[in-house]
Design a protein around this motif. Structure first.
Motif, PDB file in Angstrom:
ATOM      1  N   LYS A  34       1.049  -1.225  -0.098  1.00 10.30           N
ATOM      2  CA  LYS A  34      -0.047   0.051   0.003  1.00 10.30           C
ATOM      3  C   LYS A  34       0.817   1.450   0.146  1.00 10.30           C
ATOM      4  N   TRP A  35       1.805   1.336   1.032  1.00 12.26           N
ATOM      5  CA  TRP A  35       2.820   2.478   1.073  1.00 12.26           C
ATOM      6  C   TRP A  35       3.467   2.652  -0.349  1.00 12.26           C
ATOM      7  N   PHE A  36       4.019   1.449  -0.935  1.00 10.61           N
ATOM      8  CA  PHE A  36       4.699   1.449  -2.005  1.00 10.61           C
ATOM      9  C   PHE A  36       3.915   2.109  -3.442  1.00 10.61           C
ATOM     10  N   LEU A  37       2.782   1.615  -3.493  1.00 13.67           N
ATOM     11  CA  LEU A  37       1.950   2.257  -4.377  1.00 13.67           C
ATOM     12  C   LEU A  37       1.504   3.794  -4.052  1.00 13.67           C
ATOM     13  N   ARG A  38       1.355   4.108  -2.904  1.00 11.80           N
ATOM     14  CA  ARG A  38       1.094   5.505  -2.598  1.00 11.80           C
ATOM     15  C   ARG A  38       2.605   6.431  -3.074  1.00 11.80           C
ATOM     16  N   GLY A  39       3.679   5.756  -2.662  1.00 15.08           N
ATOM     17  CA  GLY A  39       4.772   6.603  -2.934  1.00 15.08           C
ATOM     18  C   GLY A  39       4.974   6.506  -4.745  1.00 15.08           C
ATOM     19  N   PHE A  40       4.585   5.485  -5.464  1.00 11.71           N
ATOM     20  CA  PHE A  40       4.749   5.368  -6.636  1.00 11.71           C
ATOM     21  C   PHE A  40       3.486   6.580  -7.491  1.00 11.71           C
ATOM     22  N   GLU A  41       2.595   6.623  -6.666  1.00 11.87           N
ATOM     23  CA  GLU A  41       1.616   7.669  -7.199  1.00 11.87           C
ATOM     24  C   GLU A  41       2.211   8.885  -7.108  1.00 11.87           C
ATOM     25  N   ALA A  42       2.681   8.966  -5.911  1.00 12.24           N
ATOM     26  CA  ALA A  42       3.355  10.372  -5.455  1.00 12.24           C
ATOM     27  C   ALA A  42       4.268  10.936  -6.631  1.00 12.24           C
ATOM     28  N   GLY A  43       5.117   9.885  -6.820  1.00 10.98           N
ATOM     29  CA  GLY A  43       6.343   9.972  -7.592  1.00 10.98           C
ATOM     30  C   GLY A  43       5.840  10.397  -9.117  1.00 10.98           C
ATOM     31  N   GLN A  44       4.672   9.708  -9.608  1.00 11.33           N
ATOM     32  CA  GLN A  44       4.384  10.066 -10.855  1.00 11.33           C
ATOM     33  C   GLN A  44       3.586  11.397 -10.700  1.00 11.33           C
ATOM     34  N   PHE A  45       2.913  11.896  -9.951  1.00 13.32           N
ATOM     35  CA  PHE A  45       2.562  13.066  -9.737  1.00 13.32           C
ATOM     36  C   PHE A  45       3.707  13.943  -9.954  1.00 13.32           C
ATOM     37  N   ILE A  46       4.396  13.864  -8.902  1.00 13.91           N
ATOM     38  CA  ILE A  46       5.918  14.905  -9.156  1.00 13.91           C
ATOM     39  C   ILE A  46       6.326  15.097 -10.418  1.00 13.91           C
ATOM     40  N   GLY A  47       6.508  13.718 -11.062  1.00 13.01           N
ATOM     41  CA  GLY A  47       6.977  13.729 -12.286  1.00 13.01           C
ATOM     42  C   GLY A  47       6.309  14.591 -13.342  1.00 13.01           C
ATOM     43  N   ASN A  48       5.103  14.378 -13.217  1.00 12.73           N
ATOM     44  CA  ASN A  48       3.909  14.909 -14.154  1.00 12.73           C
ATOM     45  C   ASN A  48       4.118  16.639 -13.888  1.00 12.73           C
ATOM     46  N   LEU A  49       4.184  17.250 -12.699  1.00 15.45           N
ATOM     47  CA  LEU A  49       4.666  18.354 -12.430  1.00 15.45           C
ATOM     48  C   LEU A  49       5.928  18.974 -12.968  1.00 15.45           C
ATOM     49  N   THR A  50       6.710  18.292 -12.673  1.00 20.94           N
ATOM     50  CA  THR A  50       8.196  18.580 -13.242  1.00 20.94           C
ATOM     51  C   THR A  50       8.137  18.683 -15.057  1.00 20.94           C
ATOM     52  N   ALA A  51       7.398  17.826 -15.453  1.00 19.89           N
ATOM     53  CA  ALA A  51       7.322  17.707 -16.970  1.00 19.89           C
ATOM     54  C   ALA A  51       6.607  18.936 -17.472  1.00 19.89           C
ATOM     55  N   ALA A  52       5.415  19.308 -16.754  1.00 18.44           N
ATOM     56  CA  ALA A  52       4.823  20.524 -17.014  1.00 18.44           C
ATOM     57  C   ALA A  52       5.460  21.724 -16.904  1.00 18.44           C
ATOM     58  N   GLU A  53       6.284  21.784 -16.161  1.00 18.19           N
ATOM     59  CA  GLU A  53       7.091  22.968 -15.459  1.00 18.19           C
ATOM     60  C   GLU A  53       8.175  23.134 -16.727  1.00 18.19           C
ATOM     61  N   ASN A  54       8.834  21.980 -17.113  1.00 26.30           N
ATOM     62  CA  ASN A  54       9.734  21.936 -18.185  1.00 26.30           C
ATOM     63  C   ASN A  54       9.259  22.600 -19.411  1.00 26.30           C
TER      64      ASN A  54
END
Length: 90
Positions: A34-54
């Motif tokens: 459960k915590w791995f999946l939450r961390g994975f989803e958070a990582g994807q969200f942060i990655g999407n934000l970084t991509a949008a910023e770039n």
């Protein structure tokens, strides 16, 4: 007979402890997953934000270059018109 009772009680206690350990391991594994999946989803969200910023940064850089080219074109167009007007005035 007492020895048999003690052995049976010890066997039951060992079996119970093993059962509890098995359940605990399953529970811990569920929490880890459960915590791995939450961390994975958070990582994807942060990655999407970084991509949008770039993308926004690159778009801004391209927009600035385009604006500069437009200014240079207008300046060249004015120079060309001045030269063209001077040529036909003579």
């Amino acid at each position: 007979m007492r020895k048999m009772k003690k052995i049976a009680v010890c066997a039951a206690a060992v079996a119970g402890a093993a059962g509890i350990a098995g359940i605990s391991v399953k529970a811990v594994e569920g929490v880890r997953k459960k915590w791995f999946l939450r961390g994975f989803e958070a990582g994807q969200f942060i990655g999407n934000l970084t991509a949008a910023e770039n993308f926004a940064c690159e778009k801004t850089v391209i927009q600035k270059k385009y604006d500069k080219l437009c200014e240079e074109f207008e300046e060249l167009q004015e120079n060309y018109n001045d030269l063209f007007d001077d040529y036909y005035e003579v």
